[in-house]
Design an enzyme around this catalytic site. Structure first.
Site, PDB file in Angstrom:
ATOM      1  N   GLU A  10       0.813  -1.213   0.000  1.00 58.42           N
ATOM      2  CA  GLU A  10       0.000   0.000   0.000  1.00 58.42           C
ATOM      3  C   GLU A  10       0.849   1.267   0.000  1.00 58.42           C
ATOM      4  OE1 GLU A  10      -0.801   2.173   2.943  1.00 58.42           O
ATOM      5  OE2 GLU A  10       0.961   1.319   3.885  1.00 58.42           O
ATOM      6  N   HIS A 283      -9.127  -2.737  11.008  1.00 61.25           N
ATOM      7  CA  HIS A 283      -8.021  -1.936  11.533  1.00 61.25           C
ATOM      8  C   HIS A 283      -7.295  -2.653  12.666  1.00 61.25           C
ATOM      9  CE1 HIS A 283      -9.467   1.181   8.962  1.00 61.25           C
ATOM     10  NE2 HIS A 283     -10.600   1.324   9.630  1.00 61.25           N
ATOM     11  N   ASP A 286      -5.000  -5.407  11.491  1.00 61.42           N
ATOM     12  CA  ASP A 286      -3.732  -4.879  11.016  1.00 61.42           C
ATOM     13  C   ASP A 286      -2.803  -4.592  12.202  1.00 61.42           C
ATOM     14  OD1 ASP A 286      -1.658  -3.333  10.005  1.00 61.42           O
ATOM     15  OD2 ASP A 286      -2.939  -1.742   9.242  1.00 61.42           O
ATOM     16  N   HIS A 313      -3.261  -2.594   3.641  1.00 62.49           N
ATOM     17  CA  HIS A 313      -2.477  -2.038   4.743  1.00 62.49           C
ATOM     18  C   HIS A 313      -1.985  -3.171   5.644  1.00 62.49           C
ATOM     19  CE1 HIS A 313      -1.505   0.780   8.042  1.00 62.49           C
ATOM     20  NE2 HIS A 313      -1.607   1.732   7.142  1.00 62.49           N
TER      21      HIS A 313
END
Length: 353
Positions: A10, A283, A286, A313
């Site tokens: 990314e 999120h 990650d 990500h």
């Protein structure tokens, strides 16, 4: 010297932050080129430079290329030092990202560290303070790395001026990786609207729209107390608490975006999480990878977690972690969710450098 191409995956700032964090933890120097090549304005912006300088301060690193707009960096770490630190981004750039950069190294230090951070506390494209406090920090505590966080002042773009205090306690040899494959029983769910210096009607409209969209009662909808001198800003948060994990979903108000649009964005994210049985949202899936990998580096073995989505990500983050640690990630999709497995490929070291 580990050589990293910042344009891979990314191509954003997470490549830099993960590299800094793991360089401090392992003692391995790295050279990063094409920094943030995937962004409209490549190179080190002020908040990324703040991360570099904070990392250098914590471990006494030698650094080349630490200047605004630089697209290459050489970072040679020294020994991590616990202590009292003050880090200020100097703009509305996210100070939560600065905290996340130095957090892993300081939790492996031999004494507590006390940090005062200034900048943006609730920014798009960065974990808001309440995400760190309610979702991220509790998982680290379960891993064996306790931290205490306190929000002293809200900071929104473009004014900034937010303040966070953090105490990071040494984990020692107590890191214990664990599987996180289900949420557990639901405990509570609620929404808050932070809207300092804005008309109260903004908060009411956002909360009413969210309540209608999710079928939540008035008791679950809260107008958060704000000080007027915190400057204009708007963040709508939905917090879902389960026995094993908490998730926080956030949308930000901005000029030209209605209160109803802000609320609909949070409703969309919450519904996407609710329709799946996985433990972590995109999120947290990650951000949990790095501390989990550190635990496996120390203890060895395998640990897994389930998530609703693996973003570019996240997969880029996996690749950077694998450059520094003898830990390998794999993933498999089944029954509407994704299972991520992390495995230590070498015998555990038993200690951090």
């Amino acid at each position: 010297m580990i050589e990293i191409d910042g344009s891979v995956g990314e191509g954003g700032g997470q490549i830099l932050r993960t590299s800094l964090a793991l360089s401090m933890c392992t003692g391995q120097p790295f050279a990063l080129t094409k920094i943030r090549a995937g962004r409209a304005k490549p190179g080190l912006m002020r908040q990324h430079l703040a991360c570099v300088n904070a990392a250098a301060d914590v471990c006494g690193a030698q650094v080349q290329g630490a200047e605004l707009n630089s697209q290459s960096l050489i970072f040679t770490p020294g020994s991590v030092r616990a202590g009292d630190y003050v880090f200020n981004v100097g703009t509305a750039g996210s100070c939560t990202l600065v905290l996340q950069t130095v957090w892993p190294a300081l939790m492996l230090a031999d004494a507590p560290s006390h940090l005062k951070l200034g900048g943006g506390t609730h920014n798009p494209m960065a974990p808001p303070f309440h995400f760190l406090e309610r979702a991220y920090a509790p998982l680290l505590a379960k891993l064996g790395a306790k931290a205490d966080l306190a929000l002293r002042r809200l900071g929104f773009y473009p004014a900034g001026g937010g303040e966070i205090d953090a105490t990071i306690w040494p984990a020692g040899d107590s890191l214990q990786p664990f599987d996180l494959n289900d949420r557990g029983a639901k405990v509570e769910s609620y929404a808050e609207c932070f809207a300092p210096a804005l008309p109260r009607s903004v908060a009411r409209r956002e909360l009413e729209q969210l309540g209608t969209g999710l079928g939540w009662s008035d008791a679950q909808l809260r107008e958060a107390a704000c000080r007027q001198n915190e400057g204009p800003g708007n963040a709508l948060l939905a917090t879902l608490v389960y026995d094993h994990v908490s998730e926080v979903f956030t949308a930000f108000g901005e000029k030209g975006v209605s209160a109803e649009q802000v609320a609909r964005e949070v409703v969309r994210e919450v519904r996407a999480y609710q329709v799946c049985h996985a433990a972590l949202g995109p999120h947290l899936a990650d951000q949990w990878a790095l501390p989990l990998a550190l635990g496996l580096w120390c203890r060895g073995g395998v640990a897994s977690y389930t998530c609703t989505e693996l973003t570019p990500h996240a997969t880029t983050n996996f690749e950077v972690i694998e450059r520094f640690l003898p830990v390998r990630f794999s993933s498999a999709a089944a029954r509407g969710c994704i299972t991520v497995a992390a495995k230590a490929s070498d015998p555990p070291t038993g200690q951090f450098l």
